[in-house]
Design a protein around this motif. Structure first.
Motif, PDB file in Angstrom:
ATOM      1  N   GLN A 265       0.763  -1.237  -0.001  1.00  0.00           N
ATOM      2  CA  GLN A 265      -0.072   0.024  -0.133  1.00  0.00           C
ATOM      3  C   GLN A 265       1.029   1.229  -0.101  1.00  0.00           C
ATOM      4  OE1 GLN A 265      -2.706  -0.332   3.436  1.00  0.00           O
ATOM      5  NE2 GLN A 265      -4.097  -1.800   2.218  1.00  0.00           N
ATOM      6  N   ARG A 266       2.048   1.215   0.694  1.00  0.00           N
ATOM      7  CA  ARG A 266       2.765   2.090   0.859  1.00  0.00           C
ATOM      8  C   ARG A 266       3.342   2.605  -0.565  1.00  0.00           C
ATOM      9  NH1 ARG A 266       8.341   1.895   1.522  1.00  0.00           N
ATOM     10  NH2 ARG A 266       7.922  -0.215   2.570  1.00  0.00           N
ATOM     11  N   HIS A 267       3.874   1.691  -1.350  1.00  0.00           N
ATOM     12  CA  HIS A 267       4.234   1.676  -2.663  1.00  0.00           C
ATOM     13  C   HIS A 267       3.396   2.393  -3.407  1.00  0.00           C
ATOM     14  CE1 HIS A 267       7.939  -0.818  -1.030  1.00  0.00           C
ATOM     15  NE2 HIS A 267       8.456  -0.017  -2.214  1.00  0.00           N
ATOM     16  N   ASN A 268       2.284   1.858  -3.317  1.00  0.00           N
ATOM     17  CA  ASN A 268       1.191   2.259  -4.359  1.00  0.00           C
ATOM     18  C   ASN A 268       0.727   3.610  -4.224  1.00  0.00           C
ATOM     19  OD1 ASN A 268      -2.249   2.500  -4.532  1.00  0.00           O
ATOM     20  ND2 ASN A 268      -1.384   1.551  -6.182  1.00  0.00           N
ATOM     21  N   ARG A 269       0.878   4.042  -2.940  1.00  0.00           N
ATOM     22  CA  ARG A 269       0.560   5.680  -2.591  1.00  0.00           C
ATOM     23  C   ARG A 269       1.676   6.380  -3.192  1.00  0.00           C
ATOM     24  NH1 ARG A 269       0.224   4.869   2.202  1.00  0.00           N
ATOM     25  NH2 ARG A 269       2.208   5.232   3.206  1.00  0.00           N
ATOM     26  N   LEU A 270       2.858   6.201  -2.921  1.00  0.00           N
ATOM     27  CA  LEU A 270       4.058   6.793  -3.397  1.00  0.00           C
ATOM     28  C   LEU A 270       3.807   6.965  -4.936  1.00  0.00           C
ATOM     29  CD1 LEU A 270       6.853   5.645  -1.056  1.00  0.00           C
ATOM     30  CD2 LEU A 270       5.480   7.550  -0.792  1.00  0.00           C
ATOM     31  N   ALA A 271       3.545   6.013  -5.499  1.00  0.00           N
ATOM     32  CA  ALA A 271       3.623   5.898  -7.250  1.00  0.00           C
ATOM     33  C   ALA A 271       2.448   6.827  -7.505  1.00  0.00           C
ATOM     34  CB  ALA A 271       3.354   4.301  -7.455  1.00  0.00           C
ATOM     35  N   ARG A 272       1.191   6.455  -6.766  1.00  0.00           N
ATOM     36  CA  ARG A 272       0.078   7.530  -7.337  1.00  0.00           C
ATOM     37  C   ARG A 272       0.364   8.833  -7.115  1.00  0.00           C
ATOM     38  NH1 ARG A 272      -3.995   7.136  -4.100  1.00  0.00           N
ATOM     39  NH2 ARG A 272      -3.182   5.532  -2.898  1.00  0.00           N
ATOM     40  N   ALA A 273       1.203   9.322  -5.972  1.00  0.00           N
ATOM     41  CA  ALA A 273       1.542  10.807  -5.635  1.00  0.00           C
ATOM     42  C   ALA A 273       2.293  11.292  -6.836  1.00  0.00           C
ATOM     43  CB  ALA A 273       1.823  10.715  -4.368  1.00  0.00           C
ATOM     44  N   THR A 274       3.451  10.438  -7.258  1.00  0.00           N
ATOM     45  CA  THR A 274       4.487  10.851  -8.245  1.00  0.00           C
ATOM     46  C   THR A 274       3.638  10.918  -9.648  1.00  0.00           C
ATOM     47  OG1 THR A 274       6.209   9.688  -6.852  1.00  0.00           O
ATOM     48  CG2 THR A 274       6.740  10.061  -9.116  1.00  0.00           C
ATOM     49  N   ARG A 275       2.916   9.973  -9.919  1.00  0.00           N
ATOM     50  CA  ARG A 275       2.214  10.104 -11.132  1.00  0.00           C
ATOM     51  C   ARG A 275       1.322  11.449 -11.133  1.00  0.00           C
ATOM     52  NH1 ARG A 275       1.946   4.174 -10.798  1.00  0.00           N
ATOM     53  NH2 ARG A 275      -0.235   4.437  -9.744  1.00  0.00           N
ATOM     54  N   ALA A 276       0.646  11.693  -9.944  1.00  0.00           N
ATOM     55  CA  ALA A 276      -0.262  12.841  -9.967  1.00  0.00           C
ATOM     56  C   ALA A 276       0.696  14.158 -10.041  1.00  0.00           C
ATOM     57  CB  ALA A 276      -1.053  12.844  -8.518  1.00  0.00           C
ATOM     58  N   GLY A 277       1.787  14.188  -9.611  1.00  0.00           N
ATOM     59  CA  GLY A 277       2.568  15.288  -9.549  1.00  0.00           C
ATOM     60  C   GLY A 277       3.123  15.476 -10.761  1.00  0.00           C
ATOM     61  N   GLN A 289      -1.188   3.319 -19.173  1.00  0.00           N
ATOM     62  CA  GLN A 289      -2.287   2.295 -18.974  1.00  0.00           C
ATOM     63  C   GLN A 289      -1.825   1.279 -18.280  1.00  0.00           C
ATOM     64  OE1 GLN A 289      -2.826   1.194 -22.936  1.00  0.00           O
ATOM     65  NE2 GLN A 289      -4.285   2.642 -23.547  1.00  0.00           N
ATOM     66  N   ALA A 290      -0.435   0.896 -17.687  1.00  0.00           N
ATOM     67  CA  ALA A 290      -0.447  -0.245 -17.034  1.00  0.00           C
ATOM     68  C   ALA A 290       1.104   0.200 -16.171  1.00  0.00           C
ATOM     69  CB  ALA A 290       0.069  -1.405 -17.712  1.00  0.00           C
ATOM     70  N   PRO A 291       1.116   1.417 -15.222  1.00  0.00           N
ATOM     71  CA  PRO A 291       2.107   2.056 -14.690  1.00  0.00           C
ATOM     72  C   PRO A 291       2.537   0.924 -13.415  1.00  0.00           C
ATOM     73  CG  PRO A 291       0.189   3.278 -14.070  1.00  0.00           C
ATOM     74  CD  PRO A 291      -0.293   2.034 -15.099  1.00  0.00           C
ATOM     75  N   ALA A 292       3.811   0.635 -13.482  1.00  0.00           N
ATOM     76  CA  ALA A 292       4.503  -0.124 -12.202  1.00  0.00           C
ATOM     77  C   ALA A 292       4.355   0.961 -10.941  1.00  0.00           C
ATOM     78  CB  ALA A 292       5.812  -0.633 -12.431  1.00  0.00           C
ATOM     79  N   ASP A 293       4.212   0.296  -9.867  1.00  0.00           N
ATOM     80  CA  ASP A 293       4.298   1.047  -8.605  1.00  0.00           C
ATOM     81  C   ASP A 293       5.847   1.138  -8.088  1.00  0.00           C
ATOM     82  OD1 ASP A 293       1.619   1.515  -8.193  1.00  0.00           O
ATOM     83  OD2 ASP A 293       1.303  -0.099  -6.976  1.00  0.00           O
ATOM     84  N   SER A 294       6.917   0.616  -8.926  1.00  0.00           N
ATOM     85  CA  SER A 294       8.155   0.741  -8.436  1.00  0.00           C
ATOM     86  C   SER A 294       8.997   1.941  -8.930  1.00  0.00           C
ATOM     87  CB  SER A 294       8.744  -0.546  -8.963  1.00  0.00           C
ATOM     88  OG  SER A 294       8.464  -0.683 -10.490  1.00  0.00           O
ATOM     89  N   LEU A 295       8.322   2.559 -10.115  1.00  0.00           N
ATOM     90  CA  LEU A 295       8.894   3.751 -10.551  1.00  0.00           C
ATOM     91  C   LEU A 295       7.982   4.372 -11.439  1.00  0.00           C
ATOM     92  CD1 LEU A 295      11.624   3.186 -13.376  1.00  0.00           C
ATOM     93  CD2 LEU A 295       9.841   1.444 -12.461  1.00  0.00           C
ATOM     94  N   THR A 296       8.046   5.724 -11.650  1.00  0.00           N
ATOM     95  CA  THR A 296       7.505   6.554 -12.722  1.00  0.00           C
ATOM     96  C   THR A 296       8.123   7.067 -13.794  1.00  0.00           C
ATOM     97  OG1 THR A 296       5.481   7.086 -11.126  1.00  0.00           O
ATOM     98  CG2 THR A 296       5.916   8.658 -12.856  1.00  0.00           C
ATOM     99  N   GLY A 297       7.908   6.861 -15.099  1.00  0.00           N
ATOM    100  CA  GLY A 297       8.475   7.445 -16.020  1.00  0.00           C
ATOM    101  C   GLY A 297       7.747   8.633 -16.834  1.00  0.00           C
ATOM    102  N   VAL A 298       8.403   9.606 -17.163  1.00  0.00           N
ATOM    103  CA  VAL A 298       7.671  10.807 -17.840  1.00  0.00           C
ATOM    104  C   VAL A 298       8.457  11.056 -18.861  1.00  0.00           C
ATOM    105  CG1 VAL A 298       6.341  11.356 -15.695  1.00  0.00           C
ATOM    106  CG2 VAL A 298       8.514  12.735 -16.377  1.00  0.00           C
TER     107      VAL A 298
END
Length: 381
Positions: A265-277, A289-298
């Motif tokens: 859950q912690r990893h998912n929260r951090l991932a969602r926050a990073t994507r939102a930012g 469409q299928a983002p990983a919770d390990s890292l965010t790429g932009v």
């Protein structure tokens, strides 16, 4: 003075308590004292992998664990379906070729997850395929593949294995080996396990051990049957990475204390926050469409060299992120949020990204990305 922050997808930060544990005086690896540590780490690793089967602990990188799966489970001439959706999917295929096996390439567009229907179609066309090789999280493209759906395909057959590179997946999001029927899974110490590089952990299903009995591929160091036999005596076949195993024991105790569901859950929260930012700053996700919770790429804005942006973030701002590889070199940045990472690491990452973009001349409303991330990060408080 400049404080530095490590937010690349491996190596990842090591907790102070774990560093202290690894700084203890060296002990001999063939002693009851170390065997106790090794045995406890191997037992606690079962909780991490969600399996009742043995988890092997080897002195190697994650690639070593991948190679061992190839050489212990298959034989020269075997056909293996390789899900190639990035640099690490490609690595599965290169390992197959190195040992005389035939990779059947299922090429997936970068930034997309594999479609289980396409996997099923290939298996229908070529029923003599003996393994499906895939990443849980393709680190080069920040994609999470549908492992549960793939396992529903492979577990129906006794002559087919699902082999998963979980190097940036294990300890990040759910990958319950026994429940889903994953046959082989690998991880590495320098990712969610919060350790320096140098350990690979590998677990095999009962079906996979039967494949190991049939394999004719030569191997010496990565001999899983020998390692399994030695594990019964709470040791390894060859000299283990003693300090790293001591650190692993400490990390796995922490995982059990936090609870695996809470870790996910912690990893998912951090991932969602990073994507939102990132999206609040107008940056496009590379795997929407299928983002990983390990890292965010932009994707970096048009006109900005992503490699120079990553260099500036590291050298000028003290924040180490990762850039792109191959066709995405200079075009993307990757922000990791796995392992010893928490709320304010994400705040730092977003603030640094805003400031670096502004330095490079991109119109940025400072604080916009941070605020969007904070709205999600507040869920923890």
């Amino acid at each position: 003075m400049k404080k530095t922050y490590l937010l690349a997808p491996g190596p990842t930060p090591v907790p102070e308590t774990v560093n202290l544990a690894m700084a203890a005086p060296m002990v001999h690896h063939r002693t009851p004292q170390f065997s106790k540590i090794f045995g406890e780490a191997a037992e606690d690793a079962k909780y991490l992998f969600q399996t009742q089967n043995d988890v092997l602990i080897l002195a190697a990188t994650g690639t070593g664990g991948m190679e061992g799966c190839i050489t212990n489970l298959f034989s020269p001439g075997d056909k293996l379906l390789v899900v190639n959706a990035g640099k690490f999917g490609e690595r599965w295929g290169k390992l197959c070729e190195a040992y005389g096996m035939t990779p059947v390439w299922l090429n997936v567009e970068w930034g997309q997850a594999v479609d289980p229907k396409e996997v099923q179609a290939v298996l229908d066309q070529e029923p003599d395929i003996r393994g499906v090789l895939v990443q849980a999280s393709e680190t080069s493209t920040a994609v999470a593949h549908p492992i549960e759906a793939l396992s529903k395909i492979t577990r129906q057959r006794d002559d087919l294995l699902l082999v998963v590179d979980g190097i940036t997946g294990v300890g990040v999001f759910p990958l319950p080996m026994d429940e889903w029927g994953i046959d082989a899974m690998v991880t590495g110490s320098q990712k969610a396990l919060q350790l320096p590089p140098g350990l690979t952990l590998v677990a095999l299903s009962d079906k996979a051990w039967k494949f190991a009995d049939q394999s004719t591929c030569p191997h010496f160091y990565f001999d899983y049957k020998k390692e399994r036999k030695n594990l019964q005596n709470k040791t390894s076949a060859y000299t283990p990475a003693v300090s790293l195993v001591i650190g692993l024991q400490a990390v796995l105790k922490g995982v059990k204390e936090e609870g695996l569901e809470n870790v996910h859950q912690r990893h998912n929260r951090l991932a969602r926050a990073t994507r939102a930012g990132a999206q609040a700053l107008g940056l496009g996700l590379i795997a929407p469409q299928a983002p990983a919770d390990s890292l965010t790429g932009v994707f970096v804005p048009e006109g900005i060299d992503g490699a120079k942006l990553v260099k500036s973030l590291r050298d000028d701002f003290g924040v180490t992120l990762a850039g792109g590889q191959d066709q995405w070199k200079g075009k993307i940045i990757r922000i990791a949020h796995l392992g010893y990472v928490d709320t304010f690491d994400i705040v730092v990452a977003m603030a640094a990204l805003e400031m670096a973009l502004k330095k490079f001349g991109h119109p940025v409303e400072l604080g916009k990305g941070v605020a969007a991330a904070q709205e999600i990060l507040m869920e923890a408080y």
